[in-house]
Design a protein around this motif. Structure first.
Motif, mmCIF file in Angstrom:
data_model
loop_
_atom_site.group_PDB
_atom_site.id
_atom_site.type_symbol
_atom_site.label_atom_id
_atom_site.label_comp_id
_atom_site.label_asym_id
_atom_site.label_seq_id
_atom_site.Cartn_x
_atom_site.Cartn_y
_atom_site.Cartn_z
ATOM 1 N N ILE A 103 0.833 -1.202 0.000
ATOM 2 C CA ILE A 103 0.000 0.000 0.000
ATOM 3 C C ILE A 103 0.870 1.255 0.000
ATOM 4 C CG2 ILE A 103 -1.774 1.273 1.285
ATOM 5 C CD1 ILE A 103 -2.729 -1.374 0.030
ATOM 6 N N ASN A 104 2.035 1.182 0.642
ATOM 7 C CA ASN A 104 2.931 2.349 0.665
ATOM 8 C C ASN A 104 3.366 2.747 -0.737
ATOM 9 O OD1 ASN A 104 2.794 2.487 3.443
ATOM 10 N ND2 ASN A 104 4.609 1.222 3.737
ATOM 11 N N ASP A 105 3.582 1.758 -1.615
ATOM 12 C CA ASP A 105 3.948 2.063 -3.005
ATOM 13 C C ASP A 105 2.838 2.849 -3.692
ATOM 14 O OD1 ASP A 105 6.365 0.754 -2.728
ATOM 15 O OD2 ASP A 105 5.703 -1.072 -3.774
ATOM 16 N N ILE A 106 1.613 2.402 -3.489
ATOM 17 C CA ILE A 106 0.469 3.090 -4.110
ATOM 18 C C ILE A 106 0.351 4.507 -3.554
ATOM 19 C CG2 ILE A 106 -2.035 3.075 -4.433
ATOM 20 C CD1 ILE A 106 -1.904 0.016 -4.258
ATOM 21 N N GLU A 173 8.288 8.069 -15.686
ATOM 22 C CA GLU A 173 8.745 7.437 -14.438
ATOM 23 C C GLU A 173 7.547 6.940 -13.621
ATOM 24 O OE1 GLU A 173 11.569 6.026 -11.843
ATOM 25 O OE2 GLU A 173 11.930 6.972 -13.771
ATOM 26 N N ILE A 174 6.545 7.793 -13.456
ATOM 27 C CA ILE A 174 5.369 7.391 -12.683
ATOM 28 C C ILE A 174 4.608 6.304 -13.436
ATOM 29 C CG2 ILE A 174 3.149 8.171 -11.759
ATOM 30 C CD1 ILE A 174 4.498 10.852 -11.128
ATOM 31 N N GLY A 175 4.561 6.384 -14.761
ATOM 32 C CA GLY A 175 3.892 5.359 -15.564
ATOM 33 C C GLY A 175 4.494 3.984 -15.354
ATOM 34 N N THR A 176 5.815 3.914 -15.227
ATOM 35 C CA THR A 176 6.498 2.640 -14.971
ATOM 36 C C THR A 176 6.056 2.073 -13.626
ATOM 37 O OG1 THR A 176 8.396 3.364 -16.255
ATOM 38 C CG2 THR A 176 8.761 1.536 -14.739
ATOM 39 N N LYS A 177 5.979 2.927 -12.624
ATOM 40 C CA LYS A 177 5.545 2.486 -11.297
ATOM 41 C C LYS A 177 4.083 2.032 -11.327
ATOM 42 C CE LYS A 177 8.853 5.345 -8.817
ATOM 43 N NZ LYS A 177 9.066 6.467 -7.906
ATOM 44 N N ILE A 178 3.252 2.727 -12.091
ATOM 45 C CA ILE A 178 1.843 2.351 -12.201
ATOM 46 C C ILE A 178 1.715 0.980 -12.861
ATOM 47 C CG2 ILE A 178 -0.315 2.888 -13.418
ATOM 48 C CD1 ILE A 178 0.256 5.847 -12.780
ATOM 49 N N ASP A 179 2.506 0.712 -13.894
ATOM 50 C CA ASP A 179 2.479 -0.614 -14.527
ATOM 51 C C ASP A 179 2.761 -1.707 -13.502
ATOM 52 O OD1 ASP A 179 1.823 0.302 -17.038
ATOM 53 O OD2 ASP A 179 3.890 0.355 -17.753
#
Length: 186
Positions: A103-106, A173-179
């Motif tokens: 959850i911390n990642d989100i 960068e954020i898109g990679t994390k969202i994937d």
């Protein structure tokens, strides 16, 4: 490069004018793959040669074949960017793997988005859509039993908005994390 069918379907449903959807991969990235493979093969050949395995005229002697069986060569993956939430197992047997949703990642992604939303150069419609999905995801995360499906759909929409502005390093960068988060939510 084509997108997965479920993502393409979703994008087509949200478009006013249906167009062919694809990911574009720059020629320079493909050349980088070829160069990396060429260098890995060269290093491997040099390692073999240092062990006395030369293969004159494209053939190997019986002794060279025996020597080659004892040479270990590690192959590395050449990844041109960050990898988040990846699970890789290699050369293992009878193993299991599990991945838990952090959850911390989100929450970190949501916070990053909120901090840079004005720097993304979005039109007003996309900005409001992004804010609404961020708010919905935050509401779900604060719930004692959040609905993964709702959070996943919010992040799909957020990713689609960011893909429209891929020239922005922040969005990429954020898109990679969202994937990574989406992979964990499926």
């Amino acid at each position: 490069m084509e997108l997965p069918p479920e993502i393409e379907k979703y994008l087509l449903e949200t478009m006013e004018v249906p167009l062919k959807i694809a990911r574009l991969i720059p020629k320079s990235q493909l050349q980088k793959i070829v160069d990396s493979v060429r260098n890995a093969v060269l290093e491997w050949a040099l390692d073999l040669e240092s062990e006395g395995i030369v293969g004159e005229d494209m053939t190997f002697t019986k002794e060279e074949k025996q020597l080659a069986q004892s040479v270990t060569y590690n192959i590395q993956n050449y990844i041109g960017g960050s990898v988040y939430g990846s699970q890789i197992q290699q050369g293992s047997s009878h193993s299991t793997q599990s991945q838990t949703l952090n959850i911390n990642d989100i929450e970190d992604i949501i916070e990053n988005l909120k901090n840079c939303i004005n720097d993304l150069g979005l039109n007003e419609k996309d900005k409001k859509l992004l804010e609404a999905n961020i708010s919905t995801a935050e509401s779900q995360l604060s719930s004692p039993a959040f609905n993964k499906t709702i959070v996943r759909e919010c992040f799909k929409t957020i990713r689609n908005i960011l893909e429209g502005i891929t020239a922005s390093h922040i969005a990429t960068e954020i898109g990679t994390k969202i994937d990574s988060i989406l992979n964990q939510l499926f």
